[in-house]
Design a protein around this motif. Structure first.
Motif, short mmCIF file in Angstrom:
data_model
loop_
_atom_site.label_atom_id
_atom_site.label_comp_id
_atom_site.label_asym_id
_atom_site.label_seq_id
_atom_site.Cartn_x
_atom_site.Cartn_y
_atom_site.Cartn_z
N LYS A 1 45.84 2.42 113.16
CA LYS A 1 44.92 3.45 113.24
C LYS A 1 43.76 3.39 112.05
CE LYS A 1 47.93 6.55 115.44
NZ LYS A 1 48.87 7.84 114.99
N SER A 2 44.06 2.90 110.85
CA SER A 2 43.31 2.62 109.94
C SER A 2 42.15 1.66 110.19
CB SER A 2 44.02 2.48 108.45
OG SER A 2 44.68 3.43 108.13
N GLN A 3 42.82 0.63 110.86
CA GLN A 3 41.89 -0.61 111.25
C GLN A 3 40.89 0.02 112.29
OE1 GLN A 3 41.40 -3.40 110.13
NE2 GLN A 3 43.36 -3.87 109.14
N GLU B 1 34.56 1.05 111.85
CA GLU B 1 33.53 0.67 112.80
C GLU B 1 33.13 -0.75 113.02
OE1 GLU B 1 30.66 3.72 112.92
OE2 GLU B 1 31.95 5.18 113.29
N LYS B 2 33.14 -1.55 111.89
CA LYS B 2 32.55 -2.98 111.99
C LYS B 2 33.46 -3.92 112.06
CE LYS B 2 29.28 -1.09 108.33
NZ LYS B 2 28.54 -1.44 107.10
N GLY B 3 34.54 -3.81 112.69
CA GLY B 3 35.54 -4.78 113.06
C GLY B 3 36.84 -4.49 112.25
N ASP B 4 37.63 -5.50 111.96
CA ASP B 4 38.74 -5.47 111.07
C ASP B 4 38.49 -5.24 109.67
OD1 ASP B 4 40.44 -5.92 113.15
OD2 ASP B 4 40.56 -8.17 112.87
N ILE B 5 39.32 -4.48 108.92
CA ILE B 5 39.32 -4.08 107.62
C ILE B 5 39.53 -5.54 106.92
CG2 ILE B 5 40.23 -3.07 105.68
CD1 ILE B 5 40.46 -0.42 107.07
N PRO B 6 38.61 -5.99 105.89
CA PRO B 6 38.77 -7.37 105.48
C PRO B 6 39.77 -7.43 104.34
CG PRO B 6 36.95 -6.32 104.51
CD PRO B 6 37.49 -5.44 105.45
#
Length: 788
Positions: free
Chosen positions: A711-713, A717-722
């Motif tokens: 859910k955090s991922q 909005e810009k894809g996967d959290i890096p």
């Protein structure tokens, strides 16, 4: 269990079930339904019912008790001991409530307000009806009127309850505190102060054996003196203290005796200075305060012992709770004074190390800044500059000028000017003509900039006043007011320019200009006199030297310079007299630094040994002291980060050991349902390339279950959290890092910098997430460079 308590808890459990059905936030529901939460449910729900605060309106990480509880300590601690032999009976349903109250009271006596709050909060976590715990919280916020009023307001509400158990003795304390903060009933603050004093006098008359009331009365009378209500009789307050000490000779009220006599007649408090540290050895401030008296008495060895003890006790405590130094009341003040007293003893290495230690402490935009009134950063920088100049450490100054120790501060000319002045003087003594000229140009540029800014503001003020058709006198006044804020800095810069131009003139053999500038220069009188003597001014040299010899300051550098001056003008008897005086308190003198190295040939002429220092003889009014090494480290030492191994959304464990050797940022966040946590993760993800450039990988630790990590991922909005996110659903690692409110059993926001050796170099634990990304990256780089 107190009568009626079962009924209250039954009602609260019913309300709890009602709230669970009503609540829609999944992260909060899972937290409240945790079995270990049951006994902690009482407090938040009690406060919601009592004060009408709906739980659904409370942000993640914020206290259920109100804004005042968002600040201060939110982690529990066991009874620590050594906080003073005190006792004030209270009504409390928790069997350890009295012990924790006594501990909190002792911490109040020691001005250890942060820890006093911790003690009183622990009581409230077990007994939310303990009105005296709220009294303690209010007392711990004497200097924070807003929070104090919030705390005592809760006690006021409790007193309205029909079946509240409380003694008349306790009510007298509470009534006095409530009336003192009630600015609606009595707006005149001085009248409220006088009423408070009268209330405590009545309390003592009705309970003559209550020495705590007497101690608190003396404390407040001293504090009220700073609020415009003068002490009418110092001897009268001292007599009250004597009543306390007659009953309990080692009562921590010796603290108040020191404050009482510190600026009146310090010798009256020498007995209290000898005793205070041992009355509450677990409280750093109780070791610090004797340093006031010993410094006033010019007993710098004793002052240094007191202040070292304070620093060591503080540093030992910090490591246990992941506190950064400037979270502790008076910490920076103590260590700044310690650096100065090391300097008075002539211990250049120790003075330099303490100044650097202050400067190296973790910085924080709220707790430790250059503009802070008494912060480590400001004290450390100022003391470093003063120590380098005092001991004529010109080579060290030049070496540090291109490091973070003496960093350029282009946007803070008031601070940068002192740095430029010192570097300029160092270049003169090192015969660096070109570098000196470059420094002069920089100072002149700063001066021109300030004059330009002043002119712009004055022109704006004149234009505005003219448009408003004000009279000529009013226009002039407006212009003067607009430029006033620049005058002090402009004056200092003009003085610096003149001084440095004088040094340059001396290098150019322009004696006239050099002598003229010397009269306007800063620095100690004896150091200036050494330069005066170079120009043949024996009268000025002797005047400065005799002032030191005939004085009682016992500051080694000034006396060493005076000895050199007397010797150079042929006053050898005076030089020897000064040398004999210096040797008495010379045990810590650094023979290699210039002021003392100049004495080597003089010592030989007077048939003193090469190491002419003498061992320090302790005064006969001291009590047995602990070994300093047993109290803690002298300088702040980063604590070891707790080990962990936690699963990510793919059930793959990420452990602290896998990050060994790699500095990294740990972010503790309160699940995907926490909106301001999402803001923090989004901000960090958006700036992740900057973290990568700084070689600072991020690991986010969530309260979510593994199955909910996605859910955090999805929130990004810009894809996967890096960066990886792992689950600590049971909050075990949150607790180990102190990112947890133990009193309300809820997680807190935390951001930590951990170095490659697994040490916590920086921390922020709060009701809100840390959002200053630029600051975090810059400070991380600075600390990692210092601790590599």
């Amino acid at each position: 269990m107190a009568p009626g308590k079962e009924d209250r808890e039954a009602n609260w459990k019913k309300e709890d079930r009602h709230l669970m059905q009503k609540k829609s936030h999944p992260a909060r529901i899972s937290t409240l339904q945790t079995p270990t939460m049951k006994r902690f449910l009482i407090l938040p729900l009690f406060c919601c019912l009592l004060f009408g605060e709906e739980p659904s309106e409370i942000k993640e990480g914020h206290s259920h008790q109100g804004h005042a509880f968002n600040e201060g300590p939110r982690q529990a601690s066991p009874l620590i001991g050594n906080t003073g032999k005190v006792h004030l009976p209270i009504t409390c349903s928790w069997n350890q409530g009295q012990a924790y109250f006594n501990q909190g009271l002792g911490q109040l006596h020691g001005f250890w307000y942060y820890e006093a709050e911790r003690s009183f909060r622990k009581i409230l976590a077990h007994d939310p009806n303990c009105a005296m715990a709220y009294w303690g919280l209010s007392q711990a916020n004497y200097s924070n009127e807003k929070r104090a009023k919030e705390f005592i307001a809760k006690a006021t509400e409790l007193l309205k309850k029909e079946h509240l158990k409380i003694t008349p003795h306790e009510r007298a304390y509470l009534d006095a505190e409530i009336a003192y903060h009630d600015d609606k009933k009595e707006k005149d603050s001085k009248k409220r102060i006088k009423n408070f004093i009268r209330a405590y006098e009545d309390l003592i008359l009705n309970h003559p054996d209550d020495i705590e009331a007497k101690a608190l009365l003396v404390c407040r009378r001293w504090q009220f003196n700073r609020k415009g209500v003068p002490i009418s009789s110092y001897l009268g307050l001292d007599a009250i203290l004597e009543q306390i000490f007659a009953k309990e000779p080692n009562h921590p009220a010796h603290h108040y005796a020191i404050h009482l006599w510190d600026n009146r007649k310090h010798g009256q408090a020498l007995d209290s200075a000898a005793r205070l540290g041992k009355t509450a050895p677990g409280i750093a401030h109780m070791w610090h305060m004797p340093g006031h008296i010993y410094s006033k008495a010019k007993r710098y060895h004793d002052a240094v012992f007191s202040q070292q003890s304070s620093a060591r006790v503080d540093h030992a405590h910090m490591a246990k709770h992941f506190l950064i130094p400037d979270q502790i009341h008076n910490y920076a003040h103590n260590n700044e004074w310690l650096a100065r007293n090391f300097g008075h003893l002539g211990d250049a290495p120790a003075a330099l190390a303490m100044a650097k230690s202050l400067l190296a402490n973790p910085r924080h935009p709220k707790l430790n800044t250059l503009e802070g009134r008494s912060h480590s950063y400001k004290y450390g920088r100022n003391n470093l500059l003063k120590t380098l100049e005092k001991f004529e450490l010109w080579e060290e100054t030049f070496e540090l000028s291109n490091t973070q120790w003496l960093e350029t501060l282009p946007k803070q000319p008031a601070h940068d000017r002192a740095r430029l002045r010192l570097i300029g003087i160092a270049n003169f003594h090192l015969d660096h003509r070109v570098e000196l000229m470059q420094i002069i140009n920089q100072v002149e540029d700063l001066l021109a900039d300030e004059k330009e800014k002043k002119q712009v503001d004055e022109d704006k003020a004149k234009e505005k006043a003219t448009k408003e058709k004000k009279k000529e006198g009013e226009i002039k006044k407006a212009v003067t007011e607009a430029g006033k804020k620049y005058n002090r800095l402009i004056g200092s810069l003009e003085k610096d320019c003149a001084e440095l131009l004088g040094y340059l003139a001396e290098m150019n053999d322009d004696e006239k200009t050099a002598k003229e500038s010397l009269a306007k220069s800063s620095g100690s009188a004896t150091f200036k006199a050494l330069r005066e003597l170079q120009f043949g001014n024996k009268e000025a040299a002797e005047k400065a030297a005799r002032s030191v010899l005939d004085g009682d300051k016992k500051e080694t550098v000034s006396l060493a310079n005076a000895i050199t001056l007397f010797h150079r003008i042929g006053k050898k008897e005076d030089a020897k007299k000064g040398f004999e005086k210096l040797r008495v308190f010379s045990s810590e003198v650094d023979l290699k630094s210039r002021p003392f190295a100049r004495l080597a040939p003089i010592a030989k002429e007077f048939d003193y040994p090469t190491d002419w220092r003498q061992a320090h003889k302790p005064a006969d009014d001291l009590l047995p002291r602990p070994d300093l090494g047993t109290l803690g480290p002298l300088h702040w030492t980063p604590p070891a980060a707790p080990a962990f191994s936690l699963p990510d959304q793919h059930q793959k464990n990420i452990s602290s050991s896998s990050m060994a050797g790699k500095p990294h940022i740990l972010v503790f966040y309160l699940g995907a349902g926490c909106l301001h946590c999402t803001e923090q993760l989004t901000a960090m993800a958006s700036r992740y390339s900057d973290f990568e450039k700084a070689k600072l990988p991020i690991l986010a630790i969530s309260t979510d279950k593994v199955t909910d990590l996605k859910k955090s991922q999805d929130n990004y909005e810009k894809g996967d959290i890096p960066f990886p996110i792992v689950s600590d659903h049971q909050k075990e690692i949150f607790k180990k890092f102190s990112a947890h409110d133990d009193f309300e059993n809820q997680p807190l926001h935390g951001t930590f910098l951990v170095d490659g050796k697994g040490r916590v170099l920086w921390a922020d634990v709060s009701a809100d997430p840390f959002m200053e990304i630029d600051f975090l990256i810059k400070e991380s780089n600075r600390l990692l460079e210092l601790h590599r």
